[in-house]
Design a protein around this motif. Structure first.
Motif, PDB file in Angstrom:
ATOM      1  N   ILE A   1       0.862  -1.131   0.084  1.00  0.00           N
ATOM      2  CA  ILE A   1      -0.089  -0.129  -0.026  1.00  0.00           C
ATOM      3  C   ILE A   1       1.013   1.662   0.300  1.00  0.00           C
ATOM      4  CG2 ILE A   1      -0.395   0.255   2.769  1.00  0.00           C
ATOM      5  CD1 ILE A   1      -3.574   0.915   2.156  1.00  0.00           C
TER       6      ILE A   1
ATOM      7  N   TYR B   1       3.698   1.807  -1.914  1.00  0.00           N
ATOM      8  CA  TYR B   1       3.956   1.811  -3.001  1.00  0.00           C
ATOM      9  C   TYR B   1       2.722   1.914  -3.645  1.00  0.00           C
ATOM     10  CZ  TYR B   1       7.920  -1.321  -3.131  1.00  0.00           C
ATOM     11  OH  TYR B   1       9.185  -1.805  -2.776  1.00  0.00           O
TER      12      TYR B   1
ATOM     13  N   MET C   1       0.609   4.355  -2.119  1.00  0.00           N
ATOM     14  CA  MET C   1       0.019   5.979  -1.929  1.00  0.00           C
ATOM     15  C   MET C   1       1.484   6.961  -2.895  1.00  0.00           C
ATOM     16  SD  MET C   1      -0.492   5.973   1.864  1.00  0.00           S
ATOM     17  CE  MET C   1      -0.294   7.835   1.697  1.00  0.00           C
TER      18      MET C   1
ATOM     19  N   MET D   1      -2.778  -3.585  -4.237  1.00  0.00           N
ATOM     20  CA  MET D   1      -2.918  -2.317  -3.643  1.00  0.00           C
ATOM     21  C   MET D   1      -2.346  -1.244  -4.294  1.00  0.00           C
ATOM     22  SD  MET D   1      -4.879  -3.081  -1.576  1.00  0.00           S
ATOM     23  CE  MET D   1      -5.562  -1.402  -1.408  1.00  0.00           C
TER      24      MET D   1
ATOM     25  N   THR E   1      -3.596  -0.217  -7.882  1.00  0.00           N
ATOM     26  CA  THR E   1      -5.288  -0.046  -7.965  1.00  0.00           C
ATOM     27  C   THR E   1      -5.117   1.582  -7.394  1.00  0.00           C
ATOM     28  OG1 THR E   1      -5.856  -1.841  -6.161  1.00  0.00           O
ATOM     29  CG2 THR E   1      -7.443   0.244  -6.108  1.00  0.00           C
ATOM     30  N   PHE E   2      -3.895   1.796  -6.382  1.00  0.00           N
ATOM     31  CA  PHE E   2      -3.779   3.601  -6.677  1.00  0.00           C
ATOM     32  C   PHE E   2      -3.831   3.957  -7.919  1.00  0.00           C
ATOM     33  CE2 PHE E   2      -3.451   2.350  -1.838  1.00  0.00           C
ATOM     34  CZ  PHE E   2      -4.004   3.839  -1.413  1.00  0.00           C
TER      35      PHE E   2
ATOM     36  N   THR F   1      -3.032  -5.120   3.279  1.00  0.00           N
ATOM     37  CA  THR F   1      -4.412  -4.805   2.600  1.00  0.00           C
ATOM     38  C   THR F   1      -5.778  -5.339   2.671  1.00  0.00           C
ATOM     39  OG1 THR F   1      -3.020  -2.635   2.347  1.00  0.00           O
ATOM     40  CG2 THR F   1      -5.280  -2.206   2.245  1.00  0.00           C
TER      41      THR F   1
ATOM     42  N   MET G   1      -6.997   7.222  -0.564  1.00  0.00           N
ATOM     43  CA  MET G   1      -7.835   8.000  -1.703  1.00  0.00           C
ATOM     44  C   MET G   1      -9.002   8.692  -1.220  1.00  0.00           C
ATOM     45  SD  MET G   1      -7.194   5.287  -4.092  1.00  0.00           S
ATOM     46  CE  MET G   1      -7.692   4.375  -5.568  1.00  0.00           C
TER      47      MET G   1
END
Lengths: 325, 285
Positions: free
Chosen positions: A133, A135, A137, A251, A254-255, B214, B247
């Protein structure tokens, strides 16, 4: 490994003892049970996902794999868009990640002075420890703006006008999209691939390399003609291991992928992947068909990564056996 | 003729130098990204750190202040649950592989499947736990989150236990067995003691891994805006909160996400560096 010990049945080890035999038998069944549990987990995962996705496969049939429509309101679902996104981002990650991993492995094993090998290897392994996560962000807040400001405009200007491949680099520099995801994925899988390569490069027999040097080979020729051919199977295994990671990574992608259900030729465009679709939509999928379609996507991802990882494992095992002999 | 072969040799030398330089550049590139990612997390995270992080609940959208206390607590509870479930099963399964399955096909099969699970996409584990826990109970819960983490925790422990027990010399097994001690006692008192450091660091490594996970929590534990210790209810946890807050369009949420990300990364990296260095020292001998 002592063969005598291996052939010793667990329940005869302490047969003369009052408590021994029974205790040993009970202990054996407990550890066997736990071992079989591991086996059962994988089967259960496969079965549960197949059951979950059954409704979608029954409703849409084979078209689920080939259609591009994804409309929760109209209850029309087909998986080609996320499948395409998964394949393209993973392919990009491999194209970028494999040469860099190879370079790092060669540098650590052949070029770097002995004293800095350990620290560099450790630093690269540190990359593997960072949660995915983070990575994501970093990708969204730092790397995507960097891409849209500095990298993508250059690519669009220089590569865009070229016929054929130009189409891959057309469009607006949004920052997020397939290319950015591919790069972030590449950074994530480099530690895995390069550490496998480094480990197998280290066990190439010194005589082989020395004889090549004695014939007047340069260092790079030794790597190219001796080290890599000698370790080919394990190197490919390591690459497959990285591919398995890239396919299922959630993750980070997804970002930065944008999560839009469209297929575009250009690598600058946002898209979606199987894992990103699941992460974004699963908790909100209320009706059965929607949820089943997502589970069906999960099953596809599961089957593909299983095949890739199994191939990786088989190749690495074969190499380890060669080494053992 | 001499000059020809001389120039050819020179050309090969130059080619080699170029290739090796590219290898060096690849390494520098890798290190640059490592430093860049850690630096970003450090800068954003440090500036967002505040005492309220540990004392206040996650704030509603658009509101100033707030912390991540409930999320830290939720993560802690779920990780503890995963460790409680995963450690005994993992250690015993590893014991089976190393002590009872030598040369057996079933042992090979279990080891193979365990290695697949080790690298399997974690979101798949989430989906699996959703199907077998969340759907039958028809609610997202802290239990489901902990179970999902346990399935990611398990293969790491199986693998390190297996490897660490196999490092114990057979002479020790034979010596203990020849005294007439039953095998289970030998395993518990001799082998586990000899391999305890290795197994323990394996567990630490596994904790590091699940602390940052996550994907499997997104649809097992979900999230919760309030303080909750009830594990049968949806539960806040650091990774999912970071995901949602990062997000979001709200700056305060994004700051909190960075603070959480900083703390999480620090914990994960410290755990994995410590356990790796101990493991390497043990494995190297």
């Amino acid at each position: 490994m002592s063969e005598a010990l291996a052939s010793l049945p667990a329940d005869t080890a302490g047969v003369k003892r009052r408590d021994g035999a029974a205790g040993d038998r009970i202990f054996y069944w407990i550890v066997l049970g736990c071992g079989l549990f591991v086996l059962a987990v994988l089967l259960a995962a496969a079965i549960s996902m197949a059951m979950g996705g059954l409704l979608a496969f029954r409703t849409f049939g084979f078209g689920f794999l080939t259609g591009t429509e994804w409309d929760p309101v109209a209850e029309q679902f087909a998986g080609l868009v996320p499948i395409y996104g998964t394949l393209v981002t993973s392919a990009l990650a491999m194209i970028i990640g494999v040469p860099v991993s190879l370079g790092i492995a060669v540098f650590i094993t052949e070029v770097a002075p002995r004293s800095i090998r350990g620290p560099i290897g450790g630093a690269v392994e540190l990359l593997a420890g960072i949660p995915s996560i983070i990575y994501g962000m970093w990708g969204l807040f730092t790397f995507a703006p960097f891409m849209s400001d500095y990298i993508q405009p250059v690519l669009i200007d220089w590569l865009g006008p070229i016929p054929l491949i130009g189409a891959l680099f057309s469009g607006a520099p949004l920052g997020i999209g397939m290319l950015t995801s591919g790069i972030v994925l590449a950074i994530m899988i480099i530690p895995f691939i390069s550490s496998v390569m480094r480990d197998v490069f280290l066990v190439v027999p010194a005589q082989l390399k020395e004889s090549a040097y004695a014939l007047g080979s340069t260092k790079w020729e030794v790597v190219r003609d001796i080290v890599i051919p000698h370790t080919r199977t394990a190197v490919v295994g390591g690459i497959f291991l990285g591919l398995g990671r890239a396919l299922g990574e959630t993750m980070a992608v997804t970002f930065v992928l944008g999560n839009t259900h469209n297929i575009a030729v250009s690598l600058m465009e946002p898209g979606t992947s199987i894992a990103a679709t699941l992460a974004n939509e699963f908790a909100e999928a209320s009706d059965d068909l929607y949820r089943s379609s997502l589970a069906a996507l999960g099953l596809i991802l599961f089957v593909v990564t299983f095949i890739v990882l199994a191939a990786a494992k088989l190749m690495l095992v074969r190499m380890a056996k060669q080494r053992g002999e | 003729m001499a000059t020809y072969s001389g120039s050819l040799y020179r050309r090969r030398q130059i080619g080699s130098a170029i290739a090796l330089t590219l290898c060096g550049i690849a390494t520098v590139l890798g290190l640059v990204f490592l430093v860049w990612i850690l630096w970003t997390t450090l800068i954003h995270g440090l500036s967002a750190l505040s005492p309220s992080l540990l004392t206040e609940m996650t704030p509603p959208p658009g509101e100033d202040g707030g912390g991540l206390a409930n999320a830290f607590m939720g993560s802690l509870l779920m990780v503890v649950l995963a460790v409680i479930i995963g450690t005994p099963i993992g250690v015993l399964a590893g014991t089976y592989l190393s002590e009872f399955a030598r040369g057996k096909k079933i042992g090979e099969a279990i080891r193979f499947v365990n290695d697949i699970l080790l690298s399997a996409p974690s979101i798949i584990i989430g989906l699996f736990v959703y199907e077998v826990v969340v759907r039958p109970t028809s609610r997202f819960s802290g239990f489901a989150g902990g179970i999902a983490l346990a399935f990611i925790f398990l293969p790491v422990v199986v693998r390190t236990t297996d490897e660490m027990l196999r490092l114990v010399p057979d002479v020790m097994r034979e010596a203990a067995l020849s005294l007439g001690i039953p095998r289970w006692k030998v395993t518990l008192n001799v082998l586990y003691r000899a391999a305890s450091t290795g197994i323990l660091t394996g567990i630490l490594l596994a904790i590091a891994r699940i602390s940052g996970e996550t994907a499997p929590l997104l649809f097992t534990a979900l999230n919760n805006q309030y303080w909750s210790l009830d594990m049968s209810q949806p539960m806040a946890n650091i990774p999912v909160v970071i995901f949602q807050f990062a997000m979001s369009p709200y700056e305060q949420w994004q700051n909190l996400a960075w603070a959480g990300a900083f703390v999480m990364t620090a914990v994960v990296l410290i755990l994995s560096v410590v356990s790796r260095s101990v493991l390497n020292r043990k494995g190297g001998k």
